[in-house]
Scaffold this motif. Structure first.
Motif, PDB file in Angstrom:
ATOM      1  N   VAL A  79       0.861  -1.184   0.000  1.00 25.13           N
ATOM      2  CA  VAL A  79       0.000   0.000   0.000  1.00 25.13           C
ATOM      3  C   VAL A  79       0.896   1.233   0.000  1.00 25.13           C
ATOM      4  O   VAL A  79       1.827   1.333   0.802  1.00 25.13           O
ATOM      5  N   ARG A  80       0.621   2.158  -0.902  1.00 20.35           N
ATOM      6  CA  ARG A  80       1.389   3.400  -0.967  1.00 20.35           C
ATOM      7  C   ARG A  80       0.494   4.556  -0.524  1.00 20.35           C
ATOM      8  O   ARG A  80      -0.612   4.720  -1.034  1.00 20.35           O
ATOM      9  N   LYS A  81       0.987   5.347   0.430  1.00 20.88           N
ATOM     10  CA  LYS A  81       0.185   6.436   0.990  1.00 20.88           C
ATOM     11  C   LYS A  81      -0.255   7.435  -0.067  1.00 20.88           C
ATOM     12  O   LYS A  81      -1.322   8.044   0.032  1.00 20.88           O
ATOM     13  N   GLU A  82       0.590   7.630  -1.091  1.00 17.47           N
ATOM     14  CA  GLU A  82       0.261   8.629  -2.100  1.00 17.47           C
ATOM     15  C   GLU A  82      -0.816   8.156  -3.072  1.00 17.47           C
ATOM     16  O   GLU A  82      -1.335   8.941  -3.868  1.00 17.47           O
ATOM     17  N   LYS A  83      -1.173   6.882  -3.014  1.00 17.51           N
ATOM     18  CA  LYS A  83      -2.173   6.339  -3.927  1.00 17.51           C
ATOM     19  C   LYS A  83      -3.443   5.998  -3.160  1.00 17.51           C
ATOM     20  O   LYS A  83      -3.695   4.850  -2.813  1.00 17.51           O
ATOM     21  N   VAL A  84      -4.216   7.033  -2.902  1.00 16.90           N
ATOM     22  CA  VAL A  84      -5.450   6.847  -2.147  1.00 16.90           C
ATOM     23  C   VAL A  84      -6.453   6.071  -2.993  1.00 16.90           C
ATOM     24  O   VAL A  84      -6.683   6.372  -4.156  1.00 16.90           O
ATOM     25  N   GLY A  85      -7.049   5.054  -2.391  1.00 13.41           N
ATOM     26  CA  GLY A  85      -8.054   4.266  -3.094  1.00 13.41           C
ATOM     27  C   GLY A  85      -7.495   3.098  -3.878  1.00 13.41           C
ATOM     28  O   GLY A  85      -8.251   2.378  -4.535  1.00 13.41           O
ATOM     29  N   TYR A  86      -6.164   2.894  -3.809  1.00  9.26           N
ATOM     30  CA  TYR A  86      -5.542   1.805  -4.562  1.00  9.26           C
ATOM     31  C   TYR A  86      -4.646   0.959  -3.657  1.00  9.26           C
ATOM     32  O   TYR A  86      -4.112   1.446  -2.652  1.00  9.26           O
ATOM     33  N   VAL A  87      -4.480  -0.295  -4.035  1.00  9.43           N
ATOM     34  CA  VAL A  87      -3.471  -1.177  -3.451  1.00  9.43           C
ATOM     35  C   VAL A  87      -2.623  -1.682  -4.608  1.00  9.43           C
ATOM     36  O   VAL A  87      -3.098  -1.771  -5.742  1.00  9.43           O
ATOM     37  N   SER A  88      -1.364  -1.990  -4.344  1.00  9.50           N
ATOM     38  CA  SER A  88      -0.431  -2.283  -5.424  1.00  9.50           C
ATOM     39  C   SER A  88       0.163  -3.684  -5.307  1.00  9.50           C
ATOM     40  O   SER A  88       0.352  -4.207  -4.215  1.00  9.50           O
ATOM     41  N   LEU A  89       0.456  -4.248  -6.469  1.00  6.72           N
ATOM     42  CA  LEU A  89       1.139  -5.528  -6.576  1.00  6.72           C
ATOM     43  C   LEU A  89       2.419  -5.267  -7.367  1.00  6.72           C
ATOM     44  O   LEU A  89       2.363  -4.847  -8.521  1.00  6.72           O
ATOM     45  N   VAL A  90       3.577  -5.479  -6.729  1.00  6.02           N
ATOM     46  CA  VAL A  90       4.859  -5.148  -7.351  1.00  6.02           C
ATOM     47  C   VAL A  90       5.636  -6.419  -7.640  1.00  6.02           C
ATOM     48  O   VAL A  90       5.835  -7.257  -6.755  1.00  6.02           O
ATOM     49  N   ALA A  91       6.064  -6.560  -8.896  1.00  6.67           N
ATOM     50  CA  ALA A  91       6.888  -7.693  -9.315  1.00  6.67           C
ATOM     51  C   ALA A  91       8.338  -7.235  -9.402  1.00  6.67           C
ATOM     52  O   ALA A  91       8.661  -6.286 -10.115  1.00  6.67           O
ATOM     53  N   TYR A  92       9.217  -7.897  -8.656  1.00  7.55           N
ATOM     54  CA  TYR A  92      10.632  -7.534  -8.615  1.00  7.55           C
ATOM     55  C   TYR A  92      11.436  -8.506  -9.466  1.00  7.55           C
ATOM     56  O   TYR A  92      11.522  -9.693  -9.163  1.00  7.55           O
ATOM     57  N   LEU A  93      12.033  -7.977 -10.551  1.00  9.76           N
ATOM     58  CA  LEU A  93      12.922  -8.751 -11.396  1.00  9.76           C
ATOM     59  C   LEU A  93      14.354  -8.298 -11.136  1.00  9.76           C
ATOM     60  O   LEU A  93      14.581  -7.402 -10.306  1.00  9.76           O
ATOM     61  N   ASN A  94      15.331  -8.860 -11.809  1.00  9.13           N
ATOM     62  CA  ASN A  94      16.729  -8.506 -11.554  1.00  9.13           C
ATOM     63  C   ASN A  94      17.020  -7.027 -11.792  1.00  9.13           C
ATOM     64  O   ASN A  94      17.616  -6.356 -10.957  1.00  9.13           O
ATOM     65  N   ASN A  95      16.599  -6.489 -12.927  1.00 12.70           N
ATOM     66  CA  ASN A  95      16.902  -5.100 -13.248  1.00 12.70           C
ATOM     67  C   ASN A  95      15.668  -4.275 -13.550  1.00 12.70           C
ATOM     68  O   ASN A  95      15.755  -3.199 -14.146  1.00 12.70           O
ATOM     69  N   LYS A  96      14.526  -4.749 -13.136  1.00 13.34           N
ATOM     70  CA  LYS A  96      13.279  -4.077 -13.475  1.00 13.34           C
ATOM     71  C   LYS A  96      12.229  -4.356 -12.421  1.00 13.34           C
ATOM     72  O   LYS A  96      12.259  -5.383 -11.750  1.00 13.34           O
ATOM     73  N   GLU A  97      11.305  -3.418 -12.282  1.00 15.06           N
ATOM     74  CA  GLU A  97      10.170  -3.605 -11.389  1.00 15.06           C
ATOM     75  C   GLU A  97       8.898  -3.227 -12.128  1.00 15.06           C
ATOM     76  O   GLU A  97       8.886  -2.268 -12.910  1.00 15.06           O
ATOM     77  N   TYR A  98       7.853  -3.973 -11.874  1.00 14.04           N
ATOM     78  CA  TYR A  98       6.565  -3.704 -12.498  1.00 14.04           C
ATOM     79  C   TYR A  98       5.523  -3.547 -11.391  1.00 14.04           C
ATOM     80  O   TYR A  98       5.446  -4.370 -10.480  1.00 14.04           O
ATOM     81  N   GLU A  99       4.710  -2.506 -11.515  1.00 13.47           N
ATOM     82  CA  GLU A  99       3.694  -2.244 -10.499  1.00 13.47           C
ATOM     83  C   GLU A  99       2.300  -2.308 -11.124  1.00 13.47           C
ATOM     84  O   GLU A  99       2.046  -1.702 -12.162  1.00 13.47           O
ATOM     85  N   PHE A 100       1.427  -3.051 -10.457  1.00  9.36           N
ATOM     86  CA  PHE A 100       0.046  -3.184 -10.896  1.00  9.36           C
ATOM     87  C   PHE A 100      -0.854  -2.656  -9.781  1.00  9.36           C
ATOM     88  O   PHE A 100      -0.865  -3.204  -8.676  1.00  9.36           O
ATOM     89  N   ASP A 101      -1.592  -1.590 -10.073  1.00 10.63           N
ATOM     90  CA  ASP A 101      -2.445  -0.955  -9.070  1.00 10.63           C
ATOM     91  C   ASP A 101      -3.886  -1.425  -9.229  1.00 10.63           C
ATOM     92  O   ASP A 101      -4.484  -1.289 -10.303  1.00 10.63           O
ATOM     93  N   PHE A 102      -4.437  -1.968  -8.132  1.00  6.47           N
ATOM     94  CA  PHE A 102      -5.827  -2.423  -8.088  1.00  6.47           C
ATOM     95  C   PHE A 102      -6.646  -1.422  -7.277  1.00  6.47           C
ATOM     96  O   PHE A 102      -6.133  -0.824  -6.323  1.00  6.47           O
ATOM     97  N   LEU A 103      -7.903  -1.266  -7.613  1.00  6.84           N
ATOM     98  CA  LEU A 103      -8.794  -0.474  -6.780  1.00  6.84           C
ATOM     99  C   LEU A 103      -8.886  -1.104  -5.397  1.00  6.84           C
ATOM    100  O   LEU A 103      -8.836  -2.328  -5.251  1.00  6.84           O
ATOM    101  N   GLN A 104      -9.029  -0.264  -4.375  1.00  8.11           N
ATOM    102  CA  GLN A 104      -9.090  -0.748  -2.996  1.00  8.11           C
ATOM    103  C   GLN A 104     -10.156  -1.834  -2.824  1.00  8.11           C
ATOM    104  O   GLN A 104      -9.946  -2.811  -2.112  1.00  8.11           O
TER     105      GLN A 104
END
Length: 258
Positions: A79-104
């Motif tokens: 959960v990121r404080k700056e993203k009100v109303g959303y929760v996030s799913l973050v995929a961590y790869l070796n040199n990259k990150e991907y973020e998927f934001d879902f509605l709360q």
């Protein structure tokens, strides 16, 4: 539309997901909204580009490319404080990150994605829960509601006093305890009243007549602090989805004697 391999099957899908990519915790300002698909091999994000002539684009992430730390796939709910109303799913790869934001309101679906992907890769299920994204466990909420209804309590009877008016509205004469949240609350009040008569409280007894509960509760006025505490516990049940807003308001009025 997603293209699948010969042995690939779809496990989960979600709509209205916002996608961003980045590195070392810094994500691009540009974002795309689309659908997220989890298969037994990869994560696929699909979105449309163009205003007039739209084309379909996809981003694919192989599950085997996502890091594993201490036996857990690093597809992490957050959960990121700056993203009100959303929760996030973050995929961590070796040199990259991907973020998927879902509605709360879709946080349970997001947790399913994280847990299902982890099960596919590591064989371990249920690694993530609502507590990992700042929520409360339903079981702990229920235990808190029936165990700490008053600020300072010495036994179950004291805790159940502010819940007695609720029990009168939801239970009948000599009825067994219901399986829902209201049944649990009513049973606590009944158990507390039985304790005052010398009955054991190691197990919840049959529920007594609602008239008797109301009579006894009226003989022991509920203090303002107890009312506030009981309402707070009911609000936790409402936030956890155990009680509806209507049920919460009804019981709140009963506690306050309105």
């Amino acid at each position: 539309m997603v293209r699948l391999g010969d042995d690939e099957v779809v496990l989960l899908q979600a709509e209205d997901v916002v996608f961003r990519s980045g590195s070392r915790g810094v994500f691009d300002t540009s974002a795309h909204s689309g659908s997220l698909t989890l298969t037994n091999e990869k994560i696929i994000f699909s979105y449309s580009v163009g205003l007039i002539k739209k084309t379909e684009e996809t981003i694919e992430i192989d599950l085997e490319d996502i890091k594993i730390f201490e036996g857990v796939l690093q597809l992490k709910p957050t959960v990121r404080k700056e993203k009100v109303g959303y929760v996030s799913l973050v995929a961590y790869l070796n040199n990259k990150e991907y973020e998927f934001d879902f509605l709360q309101k879709h946080k349970k679906k997001m947790l399913l994605f994280a847990n299902e992907a982890n099960k596919v890769v590591t064989g371990v299920r249920d690694c993530w829960s609502v507590e990992d994204i700042g929520g409360k466990s339903i079981s702990k909420t229920l235990r808190g509601a029936i165990g700490t209804a008053a600020p300072v309590i010495s036994d179950l009877a004291d805790a159940a006093k502010p819940l007695a008016p609720i029990a009168g509205a939801v239970i009948g004469s000599k009825a067994k305890v219901a399986t829902g949240a209201t049944g649990i609350l009513g049973a606590v009040a009944s158990a507390a009243m039985s304790k005052n008569d010398g009955a054991p409280t190691s197990a919840l007894p049959d529920v007594t007549a609602s008239e008797e509960i109301n009579r006894r509760s009226s003989e022991s006025p509920v203090s303002l602090d107890e009312q506030i505490e009981a309402i707070q516990k009911l609000k936790e049940l409402c936030d956890a989805g155990i009680l509806t807003d209507e049920e919460f308001l009804t019981k709140k009025k009963q506690i306050m004697g309105l």
